[in-house]
Design a protein around this motif. Structure first.
Motif: not given
Length: 246
Positions: A47, A49-50, A52, A224, A227
DNA sequence: GCGACAG
DNA sequence: ATCTTGTCGC
């Protein structure tokens, strides 16, 4: 007791070498059943986060009772900075390193692992499922949610259980399987040490009413969750930014 | 040269 | 991959 994984298998210096590594590793993929009783079924997924800025990738390796109703027996997570950007066909080099870390944290290793992504249905025969399987020399199955390589043999029926082969130049790369009515199919392929037929059987046996088999479904949720939980901590920009989780 | 392109 | 509640359809 477990051999070390060659540096280039996880961190090749460039794409040219990565491609070469894929061909070498693909030659090691075993497409026949080579595993005993599955007392623990594993699920692997990542997982991220684009946006991040730290470019972290969170991985989850879950272990389930194959007969259970989805109750996870064990779950381990890990986080690592993305080794490289996402490039179609080279997903393994992004996800395998952190998945290996999560795998090492498992107290008891699964006997078979379902990986979120393609296995042998890949341009060079080394999708992430094969990559992880060969690196750890563990039986794996690739369960992807969309097509990467090859084309469906024919029209896929609407009923759960309906399937068509995913082919390329006469070779069967995977099975496009309808797991639920009104849901897009999943692409089941050989990861390592398993036949395509058995892979499909295991996926069907692992379904619990959702589009994806419970193993990868739980892994997705766990990755997920990892994260969202660990992502709250302020990351430190150090030379060697390697983190941990659990 | 133009599309296609796992997660 | 991820941002996100309700809502339309079986």
């Amino acid at each position: 007791m477990h051999q070390d994984i060659p540096e280039d298998w996880l961190h090749p210096p460039d794409l040219a070498r990565a491609r070469q590594v894929q061909r070498e590793m693909a030659a090691r993929v075993v497409r026949e059943d080579a595993f005993g009783p599955v007392q623990r079924l594993g699920g692997a997924d990542t997982s991220l986060d684009r946006f991040d800025p730290a470019q972290r990738i969170f991985a989850a390796l879950v272990a389930l009772d194959p007969a259970g109703e989805g109750t996870g027996v064990e779950s381990q997570a890990a986080v690592l900075r993305a080794p490289m950007p996402y490039v179609p066909g080279f997903l393994g080099f992004r996800e395998v390193p952190v998945l290996v870390e999560a795998w090492r944290r498992l107290e008891r290793k699964p006997d078979l692992v379902m990986v979120d992504g393609h296995g042998a249905s890949h341009p060079r025969g080394l999708g992430v499922a094969c990559h992880l399987g060969v690196a750890l020399d563990v039986p794996t199955i690739g369960v992807a949610k969309s097509r990467l390589f090859g084309h469906p043999d024919g029209e896929l029926g609407p009923e759960p259980g309906d399937r068509v082969n995913l082919v390329h130049e006469g070779q069967v790369l995977a099975v496009v399987l309808r797991t639920r009515r009104r849901s897009n199919p999943v692409y089941v392929s050989v990861g390592h040490r398993i036949s395509l037929g058995s892979a499909v059987e295991w996926v069907q046996r692992g379904l619990r009413g959702y589009r994806l088999p419970e193993a990868t479904r739980q892994a997705h949720l766990a990755a997920n969750a990892a994260r969202l939980a660990l992502g709250m901590h302020a990351e430190k920009p150090g030379p060697a930014t390697e983190g941990r989780a659990t």
